[in-house]
Design a protein around this motif. Structure first.
Motif, PDB file in Angstrom:
ATOM      1  N   ASN A  36       0.849  -1.192   0.000  1.00  0.00           N
ATOM      2  CA  ASN A  36       0.000   0.000   0.000  1.00  0.00           C
ATOM      3  C   ASN A  36       0.885   1.242   0.000  1.00  0.00           C
ATOM      4  OD1 ASN A  36      -2.934  -1.128   0.662  1.00  0.00           O
ATOM      5  ND2 ASN A  36      -1.456  -2.212   1.964  1.00  0.00           N
ATOM      6  N   ALA A  37       1.418   1.545  -1.126  1.00  0.00           N
ATOM      7  CA  ALA A  37       2.307   2.708  -1.230  1.00  0.00           C
ATOM      8  C   ALA A  37       1.548   4.002  -1.005  1.00  0.00           C
ATOM      9  CB  ALA A  37       2.981   2.723  -2.602  1.00  0.00           C
ATOM     10  N   THR A  38       0.214   3.959  -1.175  1.00  0.00           N
ATOM     11  CA  THR A  38      -0.582   5.180  -0.992  1.00  0.00           C
ATOM     12  C   THR A  38      -0.600   5.624   0.467  1.00  0.00           C
ATOM     13  OG1 THR A  38      -1.988   4.406  -2.783  1.00  0.00           O
ATOM     14  CG2 THR A  38      -2.834   6.225  -1.441  1.00  0.00           C
ATOM     15  N   TYR A  39      -0.474   4.658   1.359  1.00  0.00           N
ATOM     16  CA  TYR A  39      -0.553   4.953   2.784  1.00  0.00           C
ATOM     17  C   TYR A  39       0.752   4.533   3.470  1.00  0.00           C
ATOM     18  CZ  TYR A  39      -5.496   5.045   1.539  1.00  0.00           C
ATOM     19  OH  TYR A  39      -6.683   5.294   0.931  1.00  0.00           O
ATOM     20  N   PRO A  40       1.771   5.383   3.402  1.00  0.00           N
ATOM     21  CA  PRO A  40       3.061   5.029   4.038  1.00  0.00           C
ATOM     22  C   PRO A  40       2.911   4.971   5.574  1.00  0.00           C
ATOM     23  CG  PRO A  40       3.079   7.315   3.366  1.00  0.00           C
ATOM     24  CD  PRO A  40       1.803   6.723   2.799  1.00  0.00           C
ATOM     25  N   ILE A  41       3.675   4.066   6.153  1.00  0.00           N
ATOM     26  CA  ILE A  41       3.634   3.876   7.612  1.00  0.00           C
ATOM     27  C   ILE A  41       5.053   3.960   8.151  1.00  0.00           C
ATOM     28  CG2 ILE A  41       2.982   2.332   9.515  1.00  0.00           C
ATOM     29  CD1 ILE A  41       0.969   1.026   7.638  1.00  0.00           C
ATOM     30  N   GLN A  42       5.214   4.688   9.268  1.00  0.00           N
ATOM     31  CA  GLN A  42       6.502   4.772   9.964  1.00  0.00           C
ATOM     32  C   GLN A  42       6.364   4.093  11.322  1.00  0.00           C
ATOM     33  OE1 GLN A  42       7.716   8.856  10.248  1.00  0.00           O
ATOM     34  NE2 GLN A  42       7.382   9.262   8.062  1.00  0.00           N
ATOM     35  N   CYS A  43       7.186   3.081  11.530  1.00  0.00           N
ATOM     36  CA  CYS A  43       7.140   2.336  12.802  1.00  0.00           C
ATOM     37  C   CYS A  43       8.452   2.571  13.553  1.00  0.00           C
ATOM     38  CB  CYS A  43       6.924   0.844  12.547  1.00  0.00           C
ATOM     39  SG  CYS A  43       6.795  -0.121  14.073  1.00  0.00           S
ATOM     40  N   SER A  44       8.380   3.176  14.758  1.00  0.00           N
ATOM     41  CA  SER A  44       9.558   3.469  15.582  1.00  0.00           C
ATOM     42  C   SER A  44       9.539   2.578  16.819  1.00  0.00           C
ATOM     43  CB  SER A  44       9.567   4.939  16.015  1.00  0.00           C
ATOM     44  OG  SER A  44       9.555   5.780  14.876  1.00  0.00           O
ATOM     45  N   VAL A  45      10.733   2.103  17.197  1.00  0.00           N
ATOM     46  CA  VAL A  45      10.879   1.242  18.379  1.00  0.00           C
ATOM     47  C   VAL A  45      11.864   1.911  19.340  1.00  0.00           C
ATOM     48  CG1 VAL A  45      11.585  -1.002  19.259  1.00  0.00           C
ATOM     49  CG2 VAL A  45      10.378  -0.834  17.064  1.00  0.00           C
ATOM     50  N   GLU A  46      11.424   2.136  20.560  1.00  0.00           N
ATOM     51  CA  GLU A  46      12.280   2.722  21.607  1.00  0.00           C
ATOM     52  C   GLU A  46      12.310   1.755  22.799  1.00  0.00           C
ATOM     53  OE1 GLU A  46      10.893   6.591  22.583  1.00  0.00           O
ATOM     54  OE2 GLU A  46      11.115   7.388  20.543  1.00  0.00           O
ATOM     55  N   VAL A  47      13.172   0.764  22.680  1.00  0.00           N
ATOM     56  CA  VAL A  47      13.290  -0.270  23.709  1.00  0.00           C
ATOM     57  C   VAL A  47      14.771  -0.538  23.954  1.00  0.00           C
ATOM     58  CG1 VAL A  47      12.760  -2.649  24.370  1.00  0.00           C
ATOM     59  CG2 VAL A  47      11.096  -1.319  23.059  1.00  0.00           C
ATOM     60  N   GLU A  48      15.198  -0.543  25.193  1.00  0.00           N
ATOM     61  CA  GLU A  48      16.583  -0.848  25.520  1.00  0.00           C
ATOM     62  C   GLU A  48      16.904  -2.300  25.186  1.00  0.00           C
ATOM     63  OE1 GLU A  48      17.315   0.081  29.565  1.00  0.00           O
ATOM     64  OE2 GLU A  48      16.815   2.211  29.359  1.00  0.00           O
ATOM     65  N   SER A  49      18.154  -2.543  24.836  1.00  0.00           N
ATOM     66  CA  SER A  49      18.561  -3.891  24.425  1.00  0.00           C
ATOM     67  C   SER A  49      18.375  -4.901  25.549  1.00  0.00           C
ATOM     68  CB  SER A  49      20.024  -3.863  23.964  1.00  0.00           C
ATOM     69  OG  SER A  49      20.860  -3.381  25.019  1.00  0.00           O
ATOM     70  N   ALA A  50      18.555  -4.480  26.807  1.00  0.00           N
ATOM     71  CA  ALA A  50      18.424  -5.422  27.918  1.00  0.00           C
ATOM     72  C   ALA A  50      16.988  -5.903  28.081  1.00  0.00           C
ATOM     73  CB  ALA A  50      18.887  -4.756  29.214  1.00  0.00           C
TER      74      ALA A  50
END
Length: 578
Positions: free
Chosen positions: A430-444
């Motif tokens: 669905n190129a018409t509806y771009p999505i940005q997914c961000s992850v903010e989780v420490e490696s531990a």
């Protein structure tokens, strides 16, 4: 509450009865001993006080006789009164001839205890009784003892008290003086207090001291100062102190109290009390070891059994009584049977829970599968071959995770990778509806465990309901550790987007999913809550809300709270069973 329960048992009642008898007998013995010792002490005080009181009473009687004689001279005796008018020492001496004989007789009646002199203030001349003890002239006796100068100086000064006895320091002696005056002529009676102190009754290991108006006389070394209870005998600082007072004078005797000075009765009472207490202590120790401790151990065993925290190995106690050994053996056998029954029940419960989880997961799989087929169909219509290959690769990863036989738990890192793969899959189709997914989780935290497809269900919900035509969809995945009740750590995972947020009616339904209501129309959310509740029980919580308008992620927000340590123990349990 536990103490009340113990007091109601036979063991508690017997223990209370034993302690009550011990307390009552000890109290009775203590009261009797206290009365006996008190009576003995009173008798000792009385015996110490009576000699001094009698001695000072005799002194009082002689002193009173002297006072009556002095009063007689000053008021009635014409010979004494006429001496005041004499104008020369020779005339005074001649006029006092008859009176001197009377004074000598009075001094002799005192046994030499009192010295009697006449003094004319105008002529500054002192006369004494003609003869006294050992036929010595009274004036010569005064000279011999160095009394005359001190006594004459006191009378010459004239500031002595006229209505009572007073003391005059004469070298190393102290004179106890009383004066009768008629105009210029004075009759003075003086008693050397050293003779009063020397004749006082004494005892073995005793120190006798004389005080005048609270001040010690003659420098006698006493154990301590004059007691605060004048005229009364008392025990103080290891001494028996007896006192007797008379007109400013206090005769005190300090008698040391050696060990056993109160007699054999207190020692006998103390020995008897110690023997009784020892017998009671031995009896209590015997009852404790032979009865109270076994009963207490059995009671503790029953309480642990009631709390399901007892194993058969904990009953390997050695009891001294045959009855207790028989009870312990029967209880151990019963506990073994209960333990076997609990293991069987636990295994059946695990089987039931596994069946429930498999049922819920079977509901999730078709749900995701249908969504994937719809996306694949749309991809075939709109994508080029290269784009389709990329989408199929993302889809294969997604399908492998969905249809594989997962355990009850997976790592947070693996779940986050699946969420990012899903977003990439949807974006490729669905190129018409771009999505940005961000992850903010420490490696531990990525090694922490959560139920599989938990975050994926929430991310899919964002993609399905939060896409808007006016701006790209942004999804934020976060995780952190929080401190829960009693210090237990909680894993807080959050999924947020910048869409339109939850509708008010759906927000109310979602927040009631934990109570089992409101999720009939949303299979994904309902199964997520049920699976987590099945795994974590009441320790699991979920919160649905909308973000703030001024926030970057102002759309739908979902927070999950699961026990961090509970998840690891479940994973170990699954591994042991697998």
């Amino acid at each position: 509450m536990r103490k009340d329960r113990q007091a109601g048992t036979v063991r508690g009642r017997l223990l209370l009865l034993t302690l009550a008898l011990l307390a009552a007998f000890s109290l009775l013995l203590a009261v009797y001993g206290s009365v006996m010792v008190g009576d003995l002490r009173e008798r000792m005080l009385l015996e110490a006080e009576e000699p001094l009181q009698s001695y000072m009473q005799e002194f009082h009687n002689r002193k009173e006789s002297m006072e009556q004689y002095l009063s007689y001279l000053a008021v009635t005796n014409d010979a004494f009164q006429s001496l005041s008018a004499q104008s020369s020492r020779e005339a005074l001496y001649l006029a006092s001839d008859a009176l001197q004989n009377e004074l000598a007789a009075m001094a002799g009646m005192s046994g030499g205890e009192y010295l009697i002199v006449l003094y004319h203030r105008g002529l500054d001349f002192m006369l004494a009784a003609r003869q006294s003890v050992n036929l010595k002239d009274e004036l010569a006796l005064l000279e011999e003892r160095n009394f005359r100068q001190a006594l004459q100086a006191e009378l010459r000064q004239g500031d002595y008290p006229a209505d009572r006895w007073f003391c005059v320091q004469a070298g190393n002696e102290v004179l106890y003086v009383r004066v009768a005056q008629y105009k210029q002529i004075l009759c003075c009676v003086a008693c050397p207090l050293s003779s009063l102190l020397a004749a006082a009754p004494v005892g073995a290991d005793a120190v006798t001291a004389l005080y005048y108006e609270g001040q010690p006389l003659f420098g006698v070394q006493t154990p301590f100062e004059l007691p605060d209870t004048p005229g009364q005998a008392a025990f103080q600082d290891g001494y028996l102190v007896a006192q007797a007072s008379e007109d400013g004078l206090t005769l005190v005797r300090f008698t040391s109290q050696p060990a056993g000075s109160t007699g054999a009765l207190p020692l006998l009472l103390i020995a008897l009390a110690v023997a009784v207490l020892l017998i009671f202590v031995l009896g209590v120790v015997y009852l404790w070891n032979g009865f109270y401790r076994p009963v207490a151990r059995l009671a503790a065993t029953m309480e642990r059994l009631q709390n399901s925290s007892l194993t058969p190995d904990a009953l390997d106690h050695v009891y001294s009584g045959a009855e207790f050994r028989q009870m312990n053996a029967a209880l151990k056998n019963l506990l073994s049977q209960i333990t076997e029954w609990k293991v069987k029940v636990y295994e059946k419960e695990l089987e039931r829970r596994d069946a429930q989880l498999q049922y819920l997961r079977s509901q999730i799989r078709p749900h995701f599968y249908l969504n994937c087929l719809k996306n694949l169909y749309a991809m075939a219509q709109v994508s080029t071959p290269e784009k389709m290959q990329e989408s199929i690769r993302y889809l294969s990863v997604h399908m492998r995770y969905i249809f594989s036989d997962h355990a009850q738990l997976t790592t947070l890192g693996k779940e986050l990778e699946l969420c990012q793969n899903y977003v990439a899959l949807f974006s490729s189709m669905n190129a018409t509806y771009p999505i940005q997914c961000s992850v903010e989780v420490e490696s531990a935290l990525r090694e922490k465990t959560i139920p599989p497809v938990t975050l994926l269900s929430l991310v899919e919900n964002c993609v399905k309901y939060s896409i808007r035509q006016d701006r790209p969809l942004k999804i934020l995945l976060t995780a952190c550790l929080l401190e829960g009740e009693e210090g237990a750590p909680l894993l807080n995972t959050s999924v947020r987007d910048n869409g339109s947020g939850f509708a008010p009616e759906w927000l109310d339904r979602f927040n009631h999913l934990e109570s089992g209501a409101g999720g009939e129309d949303h299979v994904g959310m309902t199964n997520l809550v049920r699976r987590c509740r099945e795994l974590y029980g009441e320790a699991f919580h979920i919160a649905f809300y909308n973000g703030m308008e001024d926030d970057k992620y102002c759309g739908a927000c979902v927070d999950l709270f699961i026990p961090a340590e509970k998840g690891e123990s479940l994973q170990d349990e699954t591994a042991d069973r697998g």
